[in-house]
Design a protein around this motif. Sequence first.
Motif, PDB file in Angstrom:
ATOM      1  N   ASN A 109       0.828  -1.209   0.000  1.00 57.62           N
ATOM      2  CA  ASN A 109       0.000   0.000   0.000  1.00 57.62           C
ATOM      3  C   ASN A 109       0.861   1.256   0.000  1.00 57.62           C
ATOM      4  O   ASN A 109       0.574   2.233  -0.699  1.00 57.62           O
ATOM      5  N   TRP A 110       1.902   1.240   0.808  1.00 62.00           N
ATOM      6  CA  TRP A 110       2.793   2.392   0.911  1.00 62.00           C
ATOM      7  C   TRP A 110       3.490   2.693  -0.415  1.00 62.00           C
ATOM      8  O   TRP A 110       3.673   3.860  -0.794  1.00 62.00           O
ATOM      9  N   LYS A 111       3.830   1.648  -1.160  1.00 65.40           N
ATOM     10  CA  LYS A 111       4.526   1.836  -2.432  1.00 65.40           C
ATOM     11  C   LYS A 111       3.576   2.098  -3.601  1.00 65.40           C
ATOM     12  O   LYS A 111       3.905   2.880  -4.499  1.00 65.40           O
ATOM     13  N   LEU A 112       2.426   1.454  -3.621  1.00 67.43           N
ATOM     14  CA  LEU A 112       1.573   1.472  -4.806  1.00 67.43           C
ATOM     15  C   LEU A 112       0.526   2.586  -4.809  1.00 67.43           C
ATOM     16  O   LEU A 112       0.228   3.157  -5.867  1.00 67.43           O
ATOM     17  N   ILE A 113      -0.064   2.888  -3.647  1.00 67.28           N
ATOM     18  CA  ILE A 113      -1.161   3.858  -3.631  1.00 67.28           C
ATOM     19  C   ILE A 113      -0.738   5.253  -4.105  1.00 67.28           C
ATOM     20  O   ILE A 113      -1.484   5.890  -4.862  1.00 67.28           O
ATOM     21  N   PRO A 114       0.432   5.780  -3.692  1.00 67.74           N
ATOM     22  CA  PRO A 114       0.803   7.118  -4.170  1.00 67.74           C
ATOM     23  C   PRO A 114       0.865   7.218  -5.691  1.00 67.74           C
ATOM     24  O   PRO A 114       0.583   8.277  -6.260  1.00 67.74           O
TER      25      PRO A 114
ATOM     26  N   ALA B 215      -6.050  -2.041  -4.490  1.00 66.27           N
ATOM     27  CA  ALA B 215      -6.629  -3.321  -4.893  1.00 66.27           C
ATOM     28  C   ALA B 215      -5.543  -4.367  -5.137  1.00 66.27           C
ATOM     29  O   ALA B 215      -5.689  -5.534  -4.753  1.00 66.27           O
ATOM     30  N   THR B 216      -4.454  -3.952  -5.761  1.00 67.33           N
ATOM     31  CA  THR B 216      -3.338  -4.868  -6.008  1.00 67.33           C
ATOM     32  C   THR B 216      -2.727  -5.349  -4.698  1.00 67.33           C
ATOM     33  O   THR B 216      -2.443  -6.548  -4.529  1.00 67.33           O
ATOM     34  N   ALA B 217      -2.530  -4.431  -3.754  1.00 70.78           N
ATOM     35  CA  ALA B 217      -1.973  -4.806  -2.453  1.00 70.78           C
ATOM     36  C   ALA B 217      -2.886  -5.786  -1.731  1.00 70.78           C
ATOM     37  O   ALA B 217      -2.424  -6.775  -1.137  1.00 70.78           O
ATOM     38  N   SER B 218      -4.190  -5.529  -1.785  1.00 74.11           N
ATOM     39  CA  SER B 218      -5.158  -6.410  -1.134  1.00 74.11           C
ATOM     40  C   SER B 218      -5.166  -7.797  -1.770  1.00 74.11           C
ATOM     41  O   SER B 218      -5.153  -8.817  -1.076  1.00 74.11           O
ATOM     42  N   ALA B 219      -5.174  -7.840  -3.108  1.00 78.69           N
ATOM     43  CA  ALA B 219      -5.215  -9.124  -3.816  1.00 78.69           C
ATOM     44  C   ALA B 219      -3.969  -9.953  -3.528  1.00 78.69           C
ATOM     45  O   ALA B 219      -4.056 -11.159  -3.270  1.00 78.69           O
TER      46      ALA B 219
END
Length: 436
Positions: free
Chosen positions: A394-399, A407-411
């Motif tokens: 989440n820290w890397k992808l959401i920004p 969604a990618t982090a969750s999956a």
Amino acid sequence: MFKKLSEQFNRLQTGNLMRGAFQVIALRIAGVAFLFGITLFLTNFYSASQVGTYEFVRSALFLIGGFTMLGTDQAILFFSGRFSKPDQVGALFKVYFKMLLLLFVVSLLFLVIILSVPSSSYQAVFNDARSGSLLVKVGCCLFFYAVTLFNTEFFRAFNQHAKSELYRGIIKQLLFGIGVLFLFVLKQQQYLVEVFLGGFFFCAVVSSLEVFLNYKRFAVPKFKMPAIKLRTVLRATLPIAMSALGFYLLISIDVFFLKRYTNFETLAYYGTSIKIIFLISTVINVIGSFLAVRIADLYVSNHQELQRLLKTGVRVIVVFSTLLSMVLFVFSAEILSIFGAEYQQATLALRILILGHFMATLCGTTQVYLNMTKKQVVLQYILILAVIINCLLNWKLIPSYGIEGAATASAISVLFWNFAAVVWVYKKDRIKLFLH
């Protein structure tokens, strides 16, 4: 395949524990239907910002409330089995009151912590001045939220499963739905969060009155009650709390990261996608609820029959989840448009979630197996790793990618903990949980 599973269901229904199982599942499905109906109304008649505020509060309540519960909702079922004889009911209520006191102390502690944090700190973390006041409201509701969940499970100790499901999904959702409707009619939508939290106050008071009536009806004189020490209660609750916290973090941490880097509108779009994905996990939960008792029995008596049961179960899960996932994936945009045209912005995020959760269904009933075979500690370690992975992603992808990153982090996190559990179980027990 369906004939085999039907035979397993028939075996399960012969026991008293499974009496009324279909009624319970019907109530659970009705609760899900209520949730979707309310979500549809909210997204079509409330602004995305208001819906996002509700999603933020809801996730905060799940997360902080998960810490507050300390596993008491599941541990009380353990004690109900330990004190199952009629003359031991008084001891069960003694445990109940100790846990209730524990919930009050922990709730008060969290409220003090929330109030002690400067509003500037909340603004720095969430990039929003309102987040701090919203968390204060969550803190004020913590005890009532915890009591509602605790009482809901306590009803199961007296085989009042239907009543438990009524509080879990029907009464709570019905109160919220009526409140949402009244706010819309009165044009007072800004009080959406207060109405949502107020429902837990009502459920806590009413369910506690019902518990008190059970106490008056079943409890034996105090001098017959064995001594129950607080450390005995904590030894039962803390291991369960660790696993529960892992799941609470996995379903809520991405919301806080999204709020840090985006806004309440984005939370509304993402939260709606999560609710749709809940349909896939419901398939696993329903099948798992039928197989749980049988898994526990066969694990200690017949591994060969256990493997056949799990093989049939995972195949049925995959059949249903495949059909459901295909429909959701193909018609993602159309489904989201029902909630409002702007919610179609979450189409790609929803499809990522669908793929991840569908692939996780190939692992079968991993959580149920680990819990029913006394491998909760293993589940705890796996979930802790999954939470760490989820936070880092989440820290890397959401920004950079917004809700698609969340969604990618969750999956990936869901896939990790399911695959890790499958591999560990196969190496340890030589049991195949996965589709084969």
